[in-house]
Design a protein around this motif. Sequence first.
Motif, PDB file in Angstrom:
ATOM      1  N   MET A 230       8.770   0.778   9.083  1.00  0.00           N
ATOM      2  CA  MET A 230       7.428   1.063   9.040  1.00  0.00           C
ATOM      3  C   MET A 230       7.031   1.665   7.699  1.00  0.00           C
ATOM      4  SD  MET A 230       5.874   3.678  11.850  1.00  0.00           S
ATOM      5  CE  MET A 230       6.333   5.305  11.019  1.00  0.00           C
ATOM      6  N   LEU A 231       7.871   2.642   6.879  1.00  0.00           N
ATOM      7  CA  LEU A 231       7.604   2.721   5.663  1.00  0.00           C
ATOM      8  C   LEU A 231       7.516   1.905   4.700  1.00  0.00           C
ATOM      9  CD1 LEU A 231       9.417   6.357   5.851  1.00  0.00           C
ATOM     10  CD2 LEU A 231       7.240   6.156   5.388  1.00  0.00           C
ATOM     11  N   ILE A 232       8.597   0.982   4.896  1.00  0.00           N
ATOM     12  CA  ILE A 232       8.609   0.011   3.905  1.00  0.00           C
ATOM     13  C   ILE A 232       7.317  -0.975   3.808  1.00  0.00           C
ATOM     14  CG2 ILE A 232       9.867  -2.389   3.076  1.00  0.00           C
ATOM     15  CD1 ILE A 232      12.328  -0.279   4.049  1.00  0.00           C
ATOM     16  N   VAL A 233       7.031  -1.474   5.182  1.00  0.00           N
ATOM     17  CA  VAL A 233       5.718  -2.138   5.326  1.00  0.00           C
ATOM     18  C   VAL A 233       4.697  -1.494   4.627  1.00  0.00           C
ATOM     19  CG1 VAL A 233       4.016  -2.833   7.112  1.00  0.00           C
ATOM     20  CG2 VAL A 233       6.564  -3.259   7.390  1.00  0.00           C
ATOM     21  N   TYR A 234       4.380  -0.051   4.988  1.00  0.00           N
ATOM     22  CA  TYR A 234       3.444   0.558   4.309  1.00  0.00           C
ATOM     23  C   TYR A 234       3.333   0.609   2.863  1.00  0.00           C
ATOM     24  CZ  TYR A 234       0.923   4.208   1.921  1.00  0.00           C
ATOM     25  OH  TYR A 234       0.059   4.954   0.921  1.00  0.00           O
ATOM     26  N   GLY A 235       4.849   0.602   2.179  1.00  0.00           N
ATOM     27  CA  GLY A 235       4.833   0.474   0.667  1.00  0.00           C
ATOM     28  C   GLY A 235       4.523  -0.839   0.195  1.00  0.00           C
ATOM     29  N   VAL A 236       4.808  -1.713   0.942  1.00  0.00           N
ATOM     30  CA  VAL A 236       4.452  -3.345   0.418  1.00  0.00           C
ATOM     31  C   VAL A 236       2.933  -3.424   0.552  1.00  0.00           C
ATOM     32  CG1 VAL A 236       4.674  -5.688   0.870  1.00  0.00           C
ATOM     33  CG2 VAL A 236       6.687  -4.281   0.943  1.00  0.00           C
ATOM     34  N   TRP A 237       2.203  -2.867   1.763  1.00  0.00           N
ATOM     35  CA  TRP A 237       0.960  -3.008   1.990  1.00  0.00           C
ATOM     36  C   TRP A 237       0.072  -2.254   0.762  1.00  0.00           C
ATOM     37  CZ3 TRP A 237      -2.623   1.021   3.724  1.00  0.00           C
ATOM     38  CH2 TRP A 237      -3.816   0.323   4.078  1.00  0.00           C
ATOM     39  N   HIS A 238       0.567  -1.088   0.580  1.00  0.00           N
ATOM     40  CA  HIS A 238      -0.030  -0.352  -0.464  1.00  0.00           C
ATOM     41  C   HIS A 238       0.034  -0.709  -1.877  1.00  0.00           C
ATOM     42  CE1 HIS A 238      -1.237   3.268  -2.751  1.00  0.00           C
ATOM     43  NE2 HIS A 238      -0.262   3.438  -3.240  1.00  0.00           N
ATOM     44  N   SER A 239       1.120  -1.424  -2.402  1.00  0.00           N
ATOM     45  CA  SER A 239       1.497  -1.831  -3.873  1.00  0.00           C
ATOM     46  C   SER A 239       1.176  -3.218  -3.809  1.00  0.00           C
ATOM     47  CB  SER A 239       2.799  -1.451  -4.401  1.00  0.00           C
ATOM     48  OG  SER A 239       3.003  -0.139  -3.896  1.00  0.00           O
ATOM     49  N   ALA A 240       1.056  -4.227  -3.027  1.00  0.00           N
ATOM     50  CA  ALA A 240       0.769  -5.537  -3.158  1.00  0.00           C
ATOM     51  C   ALA A 240      -0.422  -5.833  -4.115  1.00  0.00           C
ATOM     52  CB  ALA A 240       1.052  -6.571  -1.824  1.00  0.00           C
ATOM     53  N   PRO A 241      -1.542  -5.168  -3.675  1.00  0.00           N
ATOM     54  CA  PRO A 241      -2.606  -5.489  -4.374  1.00  0.00           C
ATOM     55  C   PRO A 241      -2.310  -5.287  -6.164  1.00  0.00           C
ATOM     56  CG  PRO A 241      -3.093  -3.921  -2.701  1.00  0.00           C
ATOM     57  CD  PRO A 241      -1.785  -4.216  -2.660  1.00  0.00           C
ATOM     58  N   PHE A 242      -1.858  -4.371  -6.462  1.00  0.00           N
ATOM     59  CA  PHE A 242      -1.524  -4.268  -7.845  1.00  0.00           C
ATOM     60  C   PHE A 242      -0.996  -5.583  -8.301  1.00  0.00           C
ATOM     61  CE2 PHE A 242       1.478  -2.845 -11.343  1.00  0.00           C
ATOM     62  CZ  PHE A 242       0.566  -2.507 -12.110  1.00  0.00           C
ATOM     63  N   ALA A 243       0.206  -5.842  -7.637  1.00  0.00           N
ATOM     64  CA  ALA A 243       0.978  -7.218  -8.253  1.00  0.00           C
ATOM     65  C   ALA A 243      -0.086  -8.306  -8.246  1.00  0.00           C
ATOM     66  CB  ALA A 243       1.900  -7.493  -7.298  1.00  0.00           C
ATOM     67  N   PHE A 244      -0.802  -8.615  -7.162  1.00  0.00           N
ATOM     68  CA  PHE A 244      -1.852  -9.505  -6.882  1.00  0.00           C
ATOM     69  C   PHE A 244      -2.877  -9.487  -8.116  1.00  0.00           C
ATOM     70  CE2 PHE A 244      -6.349  -9.595  -5.415  1.00  0.00           C
ATOM     71  CZ  PHE A 244      -6.607 -10.848  -5.550  1.00  0.00           C
ATOM     72  N   VAL A 245      -3.577  -8.355  -8.524  1.00  0.00           N
ATOM     73  CA  VAL A 245      -4.377  -8.221  -9.588  1.00  0.00           C
ATOM     74  C   VAL A 245      -3.759  -8.593 -10.886  1.00  0.00           C
ATOM     75  CG1 VAL A 245      -5.896  -6.706 -10.758  1.00  0.00           C
ATOM     76  CG2 VAL A 245      -5.763  -6.665  -8.471  1.00  0.00           C
ATOM     77  N   VAL A 246      -2.535  -8.265 -11.251  1.00  0.00           N
ATOM     78  CA  VAL A 246      -1.972  -8.583 -12.374  1.00  0.00           C
ATOM     79  C   VAL A 246      -1.586 -10.115 -12.567  1.00  0.00           C
ATOM     80  CG1 VAL A 246       0.140  -8.140 -13.722  1.00  0.00           C
ATOM     81  CG2 VAL A 246      -0.910  -6.244 -12.641  1.00  0.00           C
ATOM     82  N   PHE A 247      -1.181 -10.676 -11.281  1.00  0.00           N
ATOM     83  CA  PHE A 247      -0.892 -12.059 -11.219  1.00  0.00           C
ATOM     84  C   PHE A 247      -2.079 -12.782 -11.358  1.00  0.00           C
ATOM     85  CE2 PHE A 247       3.276 -10.816  -8.872  1.00  0.00           C
ATOM     86  CZ  PHE A 247       3.899 -10.389 -10.030  1.00  0.00           C
TER      87      PHE A 247
END
Lengths: 293, 341
Positions: B208-225
């Motif tokens: 659950m915590l890992i899913v949250y972590g990915v959900w929280h930080s994926a947008p940053f990677a998305f914007v940069v890419f």
Amino acid sequence: MASKAQQASLRLRIATYVFVGIWLILAAFPFLWTLWGSFKVELDFFSIADWTNALTGKNTEETYGRPFTGAGYHGAWVQEEFWRAVLNTFIVCFFVVCTSLTIGTLGGYALSRSGFRYTFWLLIAALMFRALPPITLVAGYLLPFFEWNLWGILPTTIIVLVAINQPFTLWMLHSFFQNIPKELDESAKVDGCTQFQAFRHVIVPVMWPGVITTGLFSFLLAYNDFAVTTMLLSESNRTMVPEIAAFLGTTYTEGNVMFAVAAVVSATAPLFILVMFFQRQIVSGLTAGAVKG
Amino acid sequence: MKHRTFFWFFLPTGLAMMLFIAAPLVSIIMQSMFAPHEAVLVTVENCGPFGCQQETIVDQEATRALRDAQPLGRFVGLDIYFDRGHLAVAEVAQAWRNADDLGAFWTRLQNLPFYRAMAFTLTYTFTVTPLLIVLGLMIALGVNAINARIKGVVIFFSLLPMIVTPLVGSLILFWMIDSRGILGTAIQWLADDPDLSLKASTTLTWVMLIVYGVWHSAPFAFVVFYAGLQTLPMDQIEAAQIDGATRWQQVRFVVIPHLMPLVTFVALIQLMDNFRVLEPIVGFNAQAHATSLSWTILNDLGGETRQLSAASATSVMTVIGVAILLTPVLVRTWRDFKGKT
């Protein structure tokens, strides 16, 4: 992507739209769901009997006569005095952003215009400070703040947040000022301006786009901070985030989870508005560091 | 710019960083080597109607005098780092001697707070970071291909998980995966187990915590890419097409190599950010199953007994951890600088 050869097959295009759609639901649905649920009673928000109750608000209707209720908001804002926390948050954010930008602009400008070797080392030091988790510094603050009676009040937290903000502000503004041609202030200096006058009259009028972007991130850092505000503010001076954390401890026992839900929605709303108006600046700020490096 | 002018321009920000970042850093290193004074004990004879008794009591005055004289406490060197709450050298050695195999040793290690926190922090850091990069890249490729008119809306909603306060974001998800919440109910229905609770199991809490972590930080990677995709060299893509590359091959051999510097950038930033994981543990109320070094510091500092020495020692170790993760960034910056001059 205009050329005919780049046109994707229909199946791939459908797959793309489905995938983006799923991501959109993942990203937005939790917020919409909680917003919707914050106007219900707890038995609907956490529905044991039937999950559709959360949509229709069956128990809310039984209690209040209509499917929506502001009871959670009333409880949080009036009964638990959440408005104090909101006010404190905006005081903290306002002063953090203003102070941080003022001293950060001066520093960032100096770093971009000085060619000496020590600017590089200052930037490296700032990079290292930026990487430090704020929570690791808190143990160092407590003893002197208690000793000098500075603990618990807003100004102390503001200054600490400004300092923690500085490394990032310096990096952003440094790279931003480097893109403003040096000739601009050089020529002002040739005309007899001092360095500060050149900064004041030539650079300040053209620096706002970069300053606004940096200010947004300073605001987000101050608004979202948990570690510093929780540890350094006394109970009566709490900002929103530590207040919500404190709600959790009390509401689970009293059964007032809806207060916490209403507070969470209230804390999210300003960020929604911020992203709506400054989406372009946020995106450009996020990529500024990346695309260059 | 002259040294003198530079000095005055830089003074305010420099002073702020010296006083509130560099000085506390020195201070936590100092504090981690001093333990609080033990109370001064005196033995007094208490004589009552039924005879005299020897009694040991705390000499309040002497204790206070000692504490005032040396407010930092008594010097204990590195003892705090090696005690049970931190590296627990003695306990680890004992566990190693007594354990029959690696599994048993590992189980014993999990009872020590530091190793428990490290196990979760490292697992979290090194699963969330690659996952969020992959997800971010997929979203960026997807959004890049959709109709330009709806891109703005998509980007707006994509930014939300990252912009929202981490504590608030984790609470929102926490309420949804509650066994009475919508996701919790859905999972129970899918698993066909009405008693399933994500909160009760360590493995599920970690997931659950890992899913949250990915959900929280994926947008940053998305914007940069996504920004990186805007500068994609079209001639290379066309050349690849003429050579008969499939769409997947174009992504694999043109797009990804083009984005590689950004992938490194996101990975380095995210490794450092995920290492300090704190808010999700508080928000998900997960400390019974997962702790991190940051959470240990918060726990030591909170409450009535502020354990400054213990928290300082954990802080110093966290800083060392961050420093290790930061080294590649510094090497990169140094190389850039060398290249420029």
